[in-house]
Enzyme design. Structure first.
Site, mmCIF file in Angstrom:
data_model
loop_
_atom_site.group_PDB
_atom_site.id
_atom_site.type_symbol
_atom_site.label_atom_id
_atom_site.label_comp_id
_atom_site.label_asym_id
_atom_site.label_seq_id
_atom_site.Cartn_x
_atom_site.Cartn_y
_atom_site.Cartn_z
ATOM 1 N N ILE A 24 -12.745 2.925 -49.066
ATOM 2 C CA ILE A 24 -12.596 3.279 -47.880
ATOM 3 C C ILE A 24 -11.555 4.441 -47.655
ATOM 4 O O ILE A 24 -11.678 5.293 -46.883
ATOM 5 C CB ILE A 24 -12.475 2.274 -46.895
ATOM 6 N N ASP A 45 -0.880 5.484 -54.007
ATOM 7 C CA ASP A 45 -1.876 4.634 -54.559
ATOM 8 C C ASP A 45 -1.706 4.074 -55.865
ATOM 9 O O ASP A 45 -1.004 4.950 -56.805
ATOM 10 C CB ASP A 45 -3.194 5.321 -54.502
ATOM 11 N N LEU A 47 -3.582 3.074 -58.085
ATOM 12 C CA LEU A 47 -4.580 3.219 -59.257
ATOM 13 C C LEU A 47 -4.704 2.026 -59.822
ATOM 14 O O LEU A 47 -4.573 2.040 -61.257
ATOM 15 C CB LEU A 47 -3.979 4.507 -60.032
ATOM 16 N N THR A 48 -4.956 0.945 -59.298
ATOM 17 C CA THR A 48 -5.451 -0.275 -59.968
ATOM 18 C C THR A 48 -6.739 0.000 -60.347
ATOM 19 O O THR A 48 -7.291 0.970 -60.423
ATOM 20 C CB THR A 48 -5.675 -1.342 -58.863
ATOM 21 N N SER A 97 -9.063 -6.259 -52.672
ATOM 22 C CA SER A 97 -10.163 -6.276 -51.584
ATOM 23 C C SER A 97 -11.171 -7.073 -51.949
ATOM 24 O O SER A 97 -12.200 -7.334 -51.049
ATOM 25 C CB SER A 97 -10.503 -4.847 -51.155
ATOM 26 N N THR A 112 0.289 -7.826 -53.479
ATOM 27 C CA THR A 112 -0.017 -6.521 -52.654
ATOM 28 C C THR A 112 -0.264 -6.779 -51.185
ATOM 29 O O THR A 112 0.173 -6.057 -50.683
ATOM 30 C CB THR A 112 -1.349 -6.057 -53.383
ATOM 31 N N THR A 144 -9.723 -6.683 -42.018
ATOM 32 C CA THR A 144 -11.157 -7.141 -41.972
ATOM 33 C C THR A 144 -11.484 -8.271 -41.043
ATOM 34 O O THR A 144 -10.637 -8.965 -40.636
ATOM 35 C CB THR A 144 -11.261 -7.824 -43.384
ATOM 36 N N ASP A 145 -12.686 -8.102 -40.859
ATOM 37 C CA ASP A 145 -13.229 -9.320 -39.854
ATOM 38 C C ASP A 145 -13.060 -10.736 -40.526
ATOM 39 O O ASP A 145 -13.245 -11.732 -39.874
ATOM 40 C CB ASP A 145 -14.565 -9.116 -39.258
ATOM 41 N N GLU A 146 -12.992 -10.851 -41.931
ATOM 42 C CA GLU A 146 -12.961 -12.212 -42.591
ATOM 43 C C GLU A 146 -12.005 -12.931 -42.379
ATOM 44 O O GLU A 146 -11.668 -14.270 -42.508
ATOM 45 C CB GLU A 146 -13.084 -11.794 -44.214
ATOM 46 N N TYR A 170 -8.468 -14.009 -50.503
ATOM 47 C CA TYR A 170 -8.580 -12.621 -49.948
ATOM 48 C C TYR A 170 -8.148 -12.691 -48.285
ATOM 49 O O TYR A 170 -7.382 -11.732 -47.947
ATOM 50 C CB TYR A 170 -9.694 -12.151 -50.192
ATOM 51 N N LYS A 174 -5.267 -11.483 -46.150
ATOM 52 C CA LYS A 174 -5.038 -10.388 -45.256
ATOM 53 C C LYS A 174 -4.910 -10.802 -43.626
ATOM 54 O O LYS A 174 -4.152 -10.010 -43.060
ATOM 55 C CB LYS A 174 -6.465 -9.801 -45.118
ATOM 56 N N ARG A 234 -24.095 -10.465 -43.339
ATOM 57 C CA ARG A 234 -22.886 -9.561 -43.013
ATOM 58 C C ARG A 234 -23.278 -8.656 -41.817
ATOM 59 O O ARG A 234 -24.641 -8.281 -41.818
ATOM 60 C CB ARG A 234 -22.505 -8.884 -44.527
HETATM 61 P P1 NAD Z 1 -10.561 -0.783 -52.442
HETATM 62 O O1 NAD Z 1 -10.381 -2.037 -53.492
HETATM 63 O O2 NAD Z 1 -11.620 -0.078 -52.814
HETATM 64 O O3 NAD Z 1 -9.500 0.148 -52.612
HETATM 65 C C1 NAD Z 1 -7.844 -0.477 -52.758
HETATM 66 C C2 NAD Z 1 -7.167 0.675 -53.024
HETATM 67 O O4 NAD Z 1 -5.739 0.230 -53.062
HETATM 68 C C3 NAD Z 1 -7.100 1.056 -54.462
HETATM 69 O O5 NAD Z 1 -7.362 2.594 -54.537
HETATM 70 C C4 NAD Z 1 -6.144 0.537 -55.117
HETATM 71 O O6 NAD Z 1 -5.596 1.266 -56.476
HETATM 72 C C5 NAD Z 1 -4.892 0.576 -54.345
HETATM 73 N N1 NAD Z 1 -4.041 -0.429 -54.321
HETATM 74 C C6 NAD Z 1 -4.219 -1.685 -54.783
HETATM 75 N N2 NAD Z 1 -2.917 -2.373 -54.885
HETATM 76 C C7 NAD Z 1 -1.806 -1.559 -54.620
HETATM 77 C C8 NAD Z 1 -0.716 -1.253 -54.578
HETATM 78 N N3 NAD Z 1 0.130 -2.692 -55.200
HETATM 79 N N4 NAD Z 1 0.041 -0.203 -54.234
HETATM 80 C C9 NAD Z 1 -0.696 0.574 -54.095
HETATM 81 N N5 NAD Z 1 -1.878 0.834 -54.063
HETATM 82 C C10 NAD Z 1 -2.630 -0.196 -54.383
HETATM 83 O O7 NAD Z 1 -10.747 -1.537 -50.991
HETATM 84 P P2 NAD Z 1 -11.452 -0.758 -49.743
HETATM 85 O O8 NAD Z 1 -12.776 -1.556 -49.907
HETATM 86 O O9 NAD Z 1 -11.255 0.822 -49.791
HETATM 87 O O10 NAD Z 1 -10.797 -1.529 -48.698
HETATM 88 C C11 NAD Z 1 -9.526 -0.437 -48.065
HETATM 89 C C12 NAD Z 1 -8.956 -1.537 -47.029
HETATM 90 O O11 NAD Z 1 -9.924 -1.977 -46.162
HETATM 91 C C13 NAD Z 1 -8.412 -2.942 -47.437
HETATM 92 O O12 NAD Z 1 -7.207 -3.195 -46.825
HETATM 93 C C14 NAD Z 1 -9.345 -3.808 -46.940
HETATM 94 O O13 NAD Z 1 -8.898 -5.142 -46.832
HETATM 95 C C15 NAD Z 1 -10.064 -3.260 -45.856
HETATM 96 N N6 NAD Z 1 -11.268 -3.594 -45.619
HETATM 97 C C16 NAD Z 1 -12.267 -3.404 -46.396
HETATM 98 C C17 NAD Z 1 -13.625 -3.428 -46.055
HETATM 99 C C18 NAD Z 1 -14.984 -3.437 -46.892
HETATM 100 O O14 NAD Z 1 -16.212 -3.592 -46.720
HETATM 101 N N7 NAD Z 1 -14.611 -2.905 -48.183
HETATM 102 C C19 NAD Z 1 -14.052 -4.150 -44.614
HETATM 103 C C20 NAD Z 1 -12.872 -4.186 -43.861
HETATM 104 C C21 NAD Z 1 -11.523 -3.975 -44.126
HETATM 105 P P1 TYD Z 2 -19.376 -8.583 -50.875
HETATM 106 O O1 TYD Z 2 -19.849 -7.249 -51.278
HETATM 107 O O2 TYD Z 2 -18.460 -9.123 -52.010
HETATM 108 O O3 TYD Z 2 -18.415 -8.476 -49.659
HETATM 109 P P2 TYD Z 2 -17.475 -9.813 -48.810
HETATM 110 O O4 TYD Z 2 -17.889 -10.955 -49.755
HETATM 111 O O5 TYD Z 2 -16.439 -9.309 -48.565
HETATM 112 O O6 TYD Z 2 -18.556 -10.223 -47.546
HETATM 113 O O7 TYD Z 2 -20.474 -9.478 -50.748
HETATM 114 C C1 TYD Z 2 -21.208 -9.410 -49.505
HETATM 115 C C2 TYD Z 2 -22.125 -10.500 -49.337
HETATM 116 O O8 TYD Z 2 -23.142 -10.483 -50.630
HETATM 117 C C3 TYD Z 2 -21.524 -11.954 -49.601
HETATM 118 O O9 TYD Z 2 -22.428 -12.810 -48.719
HETATM 119 C C4 TYD Z 2 -21.525 -12.422 -51.088
HETATM 120 C C5 TYD Z 2 -23.015 -11.744 -51.250
HETATM 121 N N1 TYD Z 2 -23.167 -11.318 -52.860
HETATM 122 C C6 TYD Z 2 -24.086 -11.665 -53.490
HETATM 123 O O10 TYD Z 2 -25.018 -12.597 -53.173
HETATM 124 N N2 TYD Z 2 -24.257 -11.316 -54.886
HETATM 125 C C7 TYD Z 2 -23.215 -10.775 -55.547
HETATM 126 O O11 TYD Z 2 -23.364 -10.337 -56.692
HETATM 127 C C8 TYD Z 2 -22.239 -10.185 -54.697
HETATM 128 C C9 TYD Z 2 -21.181 -9.047 -55.176
HETATM 129 C C10 TYD Z 2 -22.199 -10.530 -53.101
#
Ligand code: NAD
Ligand code: TYD
Length: 363
Positions: A24, A45, A47-48, A97, A112, A144-146, A170, A174, A234
């Protein structure tokens, strides 16, 4: 926003975007650099495994853009960046994440997500005080909504007043970071914003998450592992819509407030996987297994698997005028097309480390 503020020209801002090399974060960096080319953007970042500098390669070398490889737990580095760049805004995306990884190893999530957010808050608070507590500074925490836990089928969707009830390491980490941000506003008056968003999908999505994992497995002819009975729900939001919501909140949101962001697109996992299979059957010419639905495999459920998430986005819609622009069908088509035309982006991510992770989760 008052009439006067509407008429005043927008002042350029100086932002640190943490986690800007992730999914994101990198979409948001592209959005911001395109919308506000006069703003200074510093990406911080670590870069994990989830961070990828390739996600930002078209911005490298551009004026007003700087990439810093560093950890949000590194207080000295953050202090230095805030000062030398004259930062007025932190957009905080950096996090561990992925729920399944948090079950395998929660420690890094606490470090983190909780300690890292605390470190950023402390550094920003001191910087804000040293600069005379400007009320146009912003600390925007992307969450997140989680944090709200799991809904039963007939429960109303999560609103900003729903009690926190996180169920995974997770979401608990958050929730902890959300509470710290809230406390920094309440106690110190720091101008913070929190957004709690539903599941995103789109370009640059790391392959471990449901949509890219299923899409890539279809292309490779591998089983599609659906957890449990596949009836979990979801609320899917296209990542571009999340970025436009964050933009609106940063510009028009009231400091100290929380805004929920959601797509109004509740879908059962199994239905989503079927949609993806149909799209792939239609758009991908050389599938190893056709129809892709033949790959669907039910596997053991995720421990503590939340049943349903759904967002009530009334507040951001009525107070700030934001609503999503992309339906789940449109967004999935765009996403599938992106993954089909960016195989060189995702192939290298299926690394040895990723294969080891995959074996552990799907053992
Ligand atoms: P992602 O895992 O794709 O990216 C996380 C980034 O953070 C990576 O570039 C990683 O290198 C960096 N990072 C991790 N640990 C770090 C540290 N200690 N210092 C500096 N950088 C670090 O995550 P994402 O899916 O892009 O999510 C971004 C944010 O949005 C998160 O805070 C997540 O909780 C939130 N969010 C995600 C979703 C989703 O659906 N993916 C939904 C709602 C909220
Ligand atoms: P995910 O993309 O991991 O997001 P989150 O757990 O944060 O909602 O998973 C989305 C939904 O899909 C969740 O209900 C778990 C399910 N899921 C599977 O059924 N199989 C998979 O391999 C993965 C990664 C997720």
């Amino acid at each position: 926003m008052s009439f006067d503020q509407e008429l005043r020209p927008r002042q350029p801002r100086k932002l640190i975007i943490t986690g800007g090399a992730g999914f994101i974060g990198s979409n948001f960096v592209h959005h911001w650099c395109q919308q506000y080319p006069g703003d200074r953007v510093v990406v911080l970042d670590a870069l994990t495994y989830a961070g990828n500098r390739k996600n930002l390669e078209d911005l490298e070398g551009r004026a007003n853009f700087r990439f810093v490889a560093g950890d949000i737990c590194d207080r000295a580095l953050i202090d230095r960046l805030l000062k030398e760049e004259g930062i007025d805004t932190i957009a905080h995306f950096a996090a561990e994440s992925h729920v399944d990884r948090s079950i395998l190893g929660p420690g890094e999530f606490v470090r983190t997500n909780v300690v890292g957010t605390f470190t950023l808050l402390e550094a920003f608070r001191h910087h804000w005080i040293e600069n005379g507590r400007p009320n146009d500074y912003r600390f925007h925490h992307v969450s997140t909504d989680e944090v709200y836990g799991s809904l039963e089928p007939d429960d109303p969707a999560f609103s900003e007043t729903t009690s926190y009830a996180p169920n995974s390491p997770y979401s608990a980490s958050k929730a902890g970071s959300d509470h710290l941000v809230r406390a920094y506003h309440h106690t110190y008056g720091l101008p913070t914003l929190i957004t709690n968003c539903s599941n995103n999908y789109g370009p640059y999505h790391f392959p471990e998450k449901l949509i890219p994992l299923m899409g890539i497995n279809i292309l490779l002819g591998k089983p599609l592992p659906v957890y449990g009975d596949g009836q979990n729900i979801r609320d899917w939001l296209y990542v571009g819509d999340h970025c436009s919501a964050l933009d609106v909140v940063l510009h028009k949101g009231t400091a100290g407030e929380t805004y929920n962001i959601g797509g109004n697109n509740e879908v059962k996992n199994i239905d989503l996987v079927h949609k993806l299979c149909e799209l792939m059957n239609e758009l991908a010419p050389d599938l190893p297994v056709r129809p892709a639905q033949n790959l669907i495999t039910f596997v053991k459920d995720r421990p503590g698997h939340d049943r349903r998430y759904a967002i009530d986005a009334t507040k951001i819609r009525t107070e700030l005028g934001w609503s999503p622009s992309v339906t789940v069908d449109q967004g999935l088509q765009r996403t599938v097309e992106w993954f089909l035309s960016h195989q060189d982006w995702w192939q290298p991510l299926l690394s040895k480390e990723y294969q080891e992770y995959y074996r552990k989760v799907y053992a």
